[in-house]
Design a protein around this motif. Structure first.
Motif, PDB file in Angstrom:
ATOM      1  N   ARG A 141       0.831  -1.190   0.000  1.00 56.62           N
ATOM      2  CA  ARG A 141       0.000   0.000   0.000  1.00 56.62           C
ATOM      3  C   ARG A 141       0.872   1.249   0.000  1.00 56.62           C
ATOM      4  O   ARG A 141       2.038   1.184   0.365  1.00 56.62           O
ATOM      5  N   THR A 142       0.305   2.362  -0.407  1.00 61.86           N
ATOM      6  CA  THR A 142       0.995   3.649  -0.288  1.00 61.86           C
ATOM      7  C   THR A 142       0.291   4.436   0.802  1.00 61.86           C
ATOM      8  O   THR A 142      -0.900   4.265   1.029  1.00 61.86           O
ATOM      9  N   LEU A 143       1.026   5.282   1.486  1.00 57.47           N
ATOM     10  CA  LEU A 143       0.485   6.051   2.606  1.00 57.47           C
ATOM     11  C   LEU A 143       0.547   7.542   2.287  1.00 57.47           C
ATOM     12  O   LEU A 143       1.315   7.972   1.434  1.00 57.47           O
ATOM     13  N   PRO A 144      -0.251   8.344   2.994  1.00 58.25           N
ATOM     14  CA  PRO A 144      -0.311   9.773   2.705  1.00 58.25           C
ATOM     15  C   PRO A 144       1.011  10.509   2.910  1.00 58.25           C
ATOM     16  O   PRO A 144       1.777  10.204   3.813  1.00 58.25           O
ATOM     17  N   VAL A 145       1.206  11.499   2.051  1.00 61.33           N
ATOM     18  CA  VAL A 145       2.323  12.428   2.138  1.00 61.33           C
ATOM     19  C   VAL A 145       1.722  13.831   2.082  1.00 61.33           C
ATOM     20  O   VAL A 145       0.958  14.146   1.169  1.00 61.33           O
ATOM     21  N   VAL A 146       2.059  14.652   3.062  1.00 63.26           N
ATOM     22  CA  VAL A 146       1.572  16.031   3.124  1.00 63.26           C
ATOM     23  C   VAL A 146       2.748  16.964   2.862  1.00 63.26           C
ATOM     24  O   VAL A 146       3.818  16.792   3.451  1.00 63.26           O
ATOM     25  N   HIS A 147       2.546  17.927   1.975  1.00 57.80           N
ATOM     26  CA  HIS A 147       3.535  18.978   1.723  1.00 57.80           C
ATOM     27  C   HIS A 147       2.860  20.321   1.930  1.00 57.80           C
ATOM     28  O   HIS A 147       1.758  20.549   1.420  1.00 57.80           O
TER      29      HIS A 147
END
Length: 183
Positions: free
Chosen positions: A54-60
């Motif tokens: 799975r891929t997880l959230p990334v916040v910029h």
């Protein structure tokens, strides 16, 4: 403006830009509703042997416009920061490692100018200064990577970064799981 997705929210200061994405397995941002993530999710119903990639959230969040294709830790954005600019990245690592080892610290970190150093940059960029924190909130594990445009200006810029971090919120893993989202 408040921006939210994947159970993560942040107040974006006026004039700043922000994104909250989950990358697809090939590294391209996935649509907001797409399942996926970085790592292994234990006991996912219907998955072979209960495990799926799975891929997880990334916040910029950045005081400048975010360029297309910015890397998880800011590659592509860090190079163009001005001396008064700030870049904040929040990367999720999953509920399966929350509270363990590197992620044992509970609660949001509080940023201070003394935590920033040019030596904390993943790749040396003249003048830049960074801090990195690993922690867990709501049974979700995160890395907070923050960069200011000039080490010499950190007394003025770190408080702006700290304000962004203080505005961040996370829905607990149990709430996300009830919605069918495995973080």
């Amino acid at each position: 403006m408040r921006k939210a997705d994947f159970g993560i929210s942040v107040d974006v200061p006026s004039g700043w830009t922000a994104s909250i994405v989950r990358r697809s397995l090939d590294g391209v941002p996935a649509p907001g509703t797409a399942p996926g993530a970085r790592g292994i999710a234990p006991e996912v119903p219907g998955a072979p042997n209960g495990l799926v990639e799975r891929t997880l959230p990334v916040v910029h969040v950045c005081s400048r416009a975010l360029p297309a294709g910015v890397g998880d830790f800011g590659a592509g954005a860090l190079e163009v920061l001005g001396s008064d600019d700030v870049f904040v990245a929040l990367l999720e690592y999953g509920s399966d490692v929350a509270g363990e080892g590197l992620f044992s610290r509970q609660g949001w970190p509080r940023l201070a100018p003394s935590q920033f150093s040019p030596n904390k940059m993943f790749r040396a960029i003249p003048g830049r200064s960074a801090s990195q924190h690993f922690f867990s909130v709501g049974d979700r594990a995160f890395c907070l990577f923050t960069v200011v445009g000039a080490h010499s200006r950190r007394m003025a810029t770190v408080p702006r970064a700290a304000q962004v971090v203080r505005s961040m919120g996370v829905e607990p893993a149990a709430v996300m799981h009830r919605r069918g989202v495995f973080v």
